[in-house]
Write an enzyme that holds these catalytic residues in place. Structure first.
Site, PDB file in Angstrom:
ATOM      1  CD  GLU A  64      -5.877  -0.205   2.260  1.00  0.00           C
ATOM      2  OE1 GLU A  64      -6.320  -0.244   1.105  1.00  0.00           O
ATOM      3  OE2 GLU A  64      -5.846  -1.191   3.011  1.00  0.00           O
ATOM      4  CB  SER A  89      -9.784  -2.297   3.641  1.00  0.00           C
ATOM      5  OG  SER A  89     -10.357  -3.489   3.151  1.00  0.00           O
ATOM      6  NE  ARG A 135      -3.623  -2.524   0.102  1.00  0.00           N
ATOM      7  CZ  ARG A 135      -3.267  -3.656  -0.505  1.00  0.00           C
ATOM      8  NH1 ARG A 135      -2.166  -3.677  -1.241  1.00  0.00           N
ATOM      9  NH2 ARG A 135      -4.012  -4.735  -0.426  1.00  0.00           N
TER      10      ARG A 135
END
Length: 337
Positions: free
Chosen positions: A333, A237, A162
């Site tokens: 995230e 998420s 990420r």
């Protein structure tokens, strides 16, 4: 191209948070983008794509540029591979479905991820055993200060979990205008071992899955777990799955032997953040209009009129509780603005 003052961003972020932009402009071509960047030199900018990976906790005191560049095309191909370009403003899921319809393989496991194509390299998005870096060829990005276009290949993007150069060294310096993917035309690498894909395929008696079968399985799984942002505000998420040292994991695992985990390397283990959050008792809980989804503890939701600050407070409560109970830090995230 019109510049709007004091513009609502409620419809431009998937959490559905009410926040205002000091100024706002939707950009439809690279030339328009170059022009507005040149004409507003020295003015603070905020680049907005699909609005799917951010939490707005305040108004944005800047010129918000909504990147709405459209188009996709085949650049070149040989017997085994095809290089496909998508402009940054294309919807990611629609682009994935288009590649599958052409029998181009590589993106099927990332079906139904919200957002636009242009932001996918920034996060190095991924799902069910695949990441953008696996099929990424290069992207074209516009330097905000000089308005010069530059190509970034895979190595130049410094992809991590990420992570990319666009979140680190090159943050706020470039606007991605298009992305090129190298996809398979035959001998597709069908990945079904991650998550519940195999179970979903088995349910439909599929033993030799096609690209479309894998995509349908992923869509079914995600639909069963994740709310539609159009119906319930969310950003997918909210947290990254933590990657911890093997020695640290072994100590925690001894106390929690039921803890699911995935081997990343000889020294690192990935633990599902959703499992940690659920075990900490947050799944389905609600704090006013901010809450945690009933089917997936990784997903924070806006039940109607939650503010970004309220959702942020819930996320910090989750992080503190997981750290206290398991000794594991979980990172957001989602980009908190």
């Amino acid at each position: 191209m019109t510049i709007h003052d004091n513009y609502s961003l409620k419809n431009y972020n998937t959490f559905g948070i009410e926040a205002k932009a000091k100024q706002f402009a939707a950009v439809h071509t690279v030339e328009e983008l170059k022009t507005i960047l040149h004409e507003t030199r020295g003015q603070k900018k905020f680049v907005l794509g699909g609005g799917s990976n951010m939490l707005l906790t305040q108004d944005i005191d800047a010129l918000v540029l909504h990147i709405d560049l459209k188009g996709r095309r085949i650049l070149k191909e040989d017997e085994d591979y095809v290089w496909v370009e998508s402009m940054a403003g294309e919807n990611w899921h629609e682009f994935v479905l288009w590649t599958i319809d052409q029998n181009f393989g590589g993106l099927e496991n990332m079906s139904l991820i919200p957002g636009n194509v242009g932001t996918t390299p920034v996060q190095n998005i991924g799902a069910y055993g695949t990441e953008i870096k696996d099929t990424f060829a290069y992207c074209e990005a516009l330097n905000i200060n000089s308005q010069e276009l530059k190509n970034f290949n895979k190595e130049a993007c410094h992809f991590g979990y990420r992570e990319s150069i666009f979140k680190q060294e090159a943050k706020d310096q470039y606007i991605i205008t298009s992305v090129v993917f190298k996809l398979t035309k035959r001998h597709h690498n069908i990945i079904t071992s991650y998550g519940d894909i195999a179970k979903e395929l088995e349910k439909h008696n599929i033993s030799t899955p096609t690209l479309k079968d894998v995509s349908n399985a992923v869509i079914a799984i995600r639909t069963s777990k994740l709310p539609d942002p159009k119906e319930l505000g969310n950003s997918g998420s909210f947290f990254k799955n933590p990657i911890i040292k093997k020695l640290e994991f072994e100590k925690i695992h001894a106390l929690h032997p039921e803890m699911p985990h995935y081997i990343v390397s000889e020294t690192e283990i990935k633990v599902p953040a959703g499992w940690l959050i659920e075990q900490a008792g947050f799944k389905g809980k609600r704090f006013g209009d901010a809450g945690i989804h009933k089917n997936q503890a990784l997903v924070l939701v806006n039940y109607g009129n939650a503010t970004g600050q309220e959702i942020l407070a819930v996320s910090k409560n989750i992080q503190a509780t997981v750290l206290k109970e398991f000794g594991i830090s979980i990172e957001a995230e989602v980009n908190v603005i």
